[in-house]
Scaffold this motif. Structure first.
Motif, PDB file in Angstrom:
ATOM      1  N   GLU A   1      34.068  35.273  45.843  1.00 21.93           N
ATOM      2  CA  GLU A   1      35.102  35.384  44.817  1.00 21.93           C
ATOM      3  C   GLU A   1      35.397  36.829  44.474  1.00 21.93           C
ATOM      4  OE1 GLU A   1      34.844  33.012  41.268  1.00 21.93           O
ATOM      5  OE2 GLU A   1      34.299  31.289  42.499  1.00 21.93           O
TER       6      GLU A   1
ATOM      7  N   ASP B   1      30.898  38.055  36.724  1.00 22.50           N
ATOM      8  CA  ASP B   1      30.554  36.675  37.035  1.00 22.50           C
ATOM      9  C   ASP B   1      29.135  36.402  36.540  1.00 22.50           C
ATOM     10  OD1 ASP B   1      29.967  34.265  38.198  1.00 22.50           O
ATOM     11  OD2 ASP B   1      31.060  34.693  40.046  1.00 22.50           O
TER      12      ASP B   1
ATOM     13  N   LYS C   1      40.648  33.373  40.116  1.00 18.45           N
ATOM     14  CA  LYS C   1      39.555  33.218  39.154  1.00 18.45           C
ATOM     15  C   LYS C   1      39.696  31.866  38.479  1.00 18.45           C
ATOM     16  CE  LYS C   1      36.970  36.796  39.302  1.00 18.45           C
ATOM     17  NZ  LYS C   1      35.648  36.544  39.789  1.00 18.45           N
TER      18      LYS C   1
ATOM     19  N   ASP D   1      28.825  32.390  46.876  1.00 23.42           N
ATOM     20  CA  ASP D   1      30.100  32.045  46.242  1.00 23.42           C
ATOM     21  C   ASP D   1      30.630  33.198  45.409  1.00 23.42           C
ATOM     22  OD1 ASP D   1      30.150  29.609  47.349  1.00 23.42           O
ATOM     23  OD2 ASP D   1      29.442  28.513  45.586  1.00 23.42           O
TER      24      ASP D   1
ATOM     25  N   LEU E   1      41.329  34.409  46.221  1.00 22.40           N
ATOM     26  CA  LEU E   1      40.717  33.315  45.464  1.00 22.40           C
ATOM     27  C   LEU E   1      41.003  33.533  43.989  1.00 22.40           C
ATOM     28  CD1 LEU E   1      37.217  32.524  46.962  1.00 22.40           C
ATOM     29  CD2 LEU E   1      39.278  31.155  47.005  1.00 22.40           C
TER      30      LEU E   1
END
Lengths: 333, 278
Positions: free
Chosen positions: B268, B11, B276, B264, B274
């Motif tokens: 994730e 990320d 992607k 966040d 959740l």
């Protein structure tokens, strides 16, 4: 039948669930006893109170459920304990769980904690009740894994539940249950979630363990075939009551209660296939909330008589060690 | 754990703001040594000097170096908010686990009490606590922690309720485990993820509330600098020295933004449900 002192006696057990929809009579007056090293099979359809009976013996009845009446007498070396009278959160019942009575569950997929290695879970179960060092407990756990037929137990010790198949997990559960040499093992549909081939292996394993560990087994199932292979004595439950009780050979040869006969009729037979259609028991199990008068099976019974709808039959002797609750076999009152 | 960092590193936003947040924590830890000037030193010959090579962010009405004060304020904020967050977790989580597992009237009473606390705006609760305890550092920590603890009670109870129905918990009871053992060994490991996520996501709220309290004069007291209190002083000189507001405001924005985005990203990473977005 049990001539010697029984291991556990259940007397007049009533477990009711007080819900917003009314009171469910999940177990409504059940008596049975298990002698040491014997296997009692409990058969019945879903919702007939089999599992609730097992949970009551473990002291696992949670609100809104409550043991209304009855005794669960565990005969131990230090005398008799009434489990029904113990505080379900108390220390006494905790000392019984795992050491005196152990339990294995229907779903091997979810009865192991996913975040711990299976070996560590067995070690924990051992350390709960015995004063061993961690390494001693580890050795015992590895021995147990080997005893339940898990290949390469030393490697499997460090595996997580998701790395094992369903059958292996059930074996691990059995290893955990046997870890403190319980005198009674409660098996709540232990093979229902398994493939048939695996079922046979697990049943063989349980039979072998029963001999090796001298454990009595309370075996709950809806599978009569499994009962035939496992049990010494059989209790048939319907709607929270015992409708028939007999040694296993007797009940398969001479089922007396129409419900038992119905269950037998719905087993496919290998020898006369094609010769007859399977019969099904008409209707469904009535709601445990509806406390109708008379015999609970009357609405579905092909032999129902007028008296069946008025009064509930008592469990009376119909043969050697054989009792049934049915007016068909009793002198009309 | 290594798996967590591997997935987190994918990320890009999370990595960037995570680095920024780490930088802020680094500044906070080393504040004593990296301030270019003494943040407390009054110099009346240099009041309201605009940003220059010696004072990058200028000086305030007492001639104190703003950059140094922002750096020291970072330390104060990080200390107060981390302690408050820890306080909220350490009170809220055990209570939530206990009542969630135990059930019964204890649960009902506790949950109604937290409902009542949740009715009030957090800042109101914090003000009440600070008024009682006095505007000290400890007072602010307790105030912010107590104000957020009900959230943790709720979340913890919720996840505990779902885990305690798992068969392995019943199996553990059937094996003779006591409640403490079950909470520690079976419930906690299975609920820690959502609680860690919640703690990360609430961190910026703590920062904002700490600043709000000190803006109102209820936080850490002068001369110790705090962002909110510096902003409050800066607003009085908005016309003649507008640069005063830049330092504390920027620090606050960067901290809150980074903490939010890191929260966040952690969520994730930890929550497989959740999807992607990329």
């Amino acid at each position: 039948m049990a001539a010697a002192e029984p291991l556990i006696e259940v007397k007049g057990l009533k477990v009711h669930f007080h819900t917003e929809d009314g009171v469910a009579l999940a177990v409504d007056g059940v008596d049975f006893s298990i002698a040491p090293e014997r296997t009692l099979g409990v058969v019945g359809e879903s919702g007939c109170g089999k599992s609730v009976t097992a949970r009551a013996i473990m002291g696992l009845i949670e609100p809104p459920g409550r043991i209304e009446q009855g005794e669960i007498l565990l005969h131990g070396p230090d005398g008799i304990v009434d489990i029904a009278g113990l505080d379900p959160r108390g220390a006494e019942i905790r000392d019984i769980r795992g050491t005196e009575i152990a339990m294995i569950f229907q779903e091997p997929m979810t009865s192991l904690n996913p975040v711990f290695k299976i070996g560590d879970q067995i070690v924990e179960a051992i350390l709960l009740h015995e004063n061993l060092s961690r390494s001693q407990a580890r050795e015992r756990a590895i021995d147990l894994l080997a005893a339940v037929g898990i290949p390469m137990p030393r490697q499997r010790f460090d595996h997580f539940p998701h790395q094992l198949s369903g059958g292996m997990r059930q074996r691990a559960m059995i290893a955990m249950a046997m870890s403190c040499n319980p005198r009674l093992l409660i098996a709540d549909e232990p093979t229902t979630a398994l493939d048939v081939t695996i079922q046979a292996q697990v049943l063989d394993l349980m039979n072998a363990l029963r001999r090796d560990f001298n454990t009595a087994i309370l075996f709950i199932t809806h599978d009569l075939g499994v009962i035939a292979g496992m049990a010494d004595d059989v209790v048939v439950m319907y709607l929270g009551k015992i409708v028939e009780s007999a040694p296993v050979r007797e009940i398969f040869r001479h089922p007396k209660h129409p419900y038992t006969q119905g269950l037998m009729g719905s087993i496919p037979s290998l020898t006369d296939w094609g010769a007859r259609r399977l019969t099904a028991i008409e209707g469904v199990v009535p709601s445990p909330f509806a406390h109708a008068q008379g015999c609970g099976f009357a609405p579905r019974c092909p032999h129902a008589m007028e008296v069946c709808r008025r009064r509930s039959p008592d469990l009376l002797k119909v043969g050697p060690g054989h009792t049934a609750a049915c007016f068909l076999h009793q002198a009309a009152p | 754990m290594t798996d967590f960092f591997r997935r987190y590193s994918r990320d890009k936003v999370g990595v960037f703001f995570g680095a920024l947040l780490l930088l802020l924590y680094g500044v906070a830890l080393t504040a004593q040594w990296i301030t270019p000037a003494d943040p407390m030193a009054v110099n009346l010959r240099e009041v309201f000097s605009p940003p220059s090579a010696t004072h990058w962010l200028g000086t305030d009405q007492f001639g104190r170096d703003i950059l140094s004060r922002v750096i020291l304020a970072t330390q104060v904020t990080v200390k107060v908010t981390s302690a408050a967050c820890l306080f909220a977790v350490l009170t809220g989580v055990p209570i939530g686990m206990f009542v969630g597992y135990r059930g019964g009237w204890i649960e009902s009473v506790t949950m109604r009490a937290t409902d009542m606390l949740l009715i009030f705006p957090i800042i109101m609760l914090a003000i009440v606590v600070v008024v009682i305890s006095g505007p000290t550092e400890t007072g602010v920590i307790v105030a912010l922690g107590l104000a957020q603890a009900p959230q943790f009670v709720r979340i913890t109870r919720g996840v505990t309720l779902s885990i305690k129905e798992e068969l392995y918990v019943e199996a553990a009871i059937a094996a003779g485990s006591g409640w403490l053992h079950i909470l520690a060994r079976h419930i906690w490991p299975n609920i820690s993820t959502p609680i860690i996520v919640q703690a990360t996501l609430t961190l910026p709220v703590f920062v904002l509330n700490a600043s709000a309290l000190s803006y109102l004069g209820l936080g850490v007291q002068p001369p110790t600098p705090e962002w909110g209190q510096m902003l409050n002083e800066a607003k009085d000189h908005l016309i003649n020295a507008p640069y005063l507001i830049v330092g504390p405001a920027a620090a606050l924005v960067i901290f809150v933004l980074s903490a939010n985005l890191v929260g966040d990203a952690v969520q994730e990473t930890l929550n497989p449900k959740l999807k992607k977005r990329k």
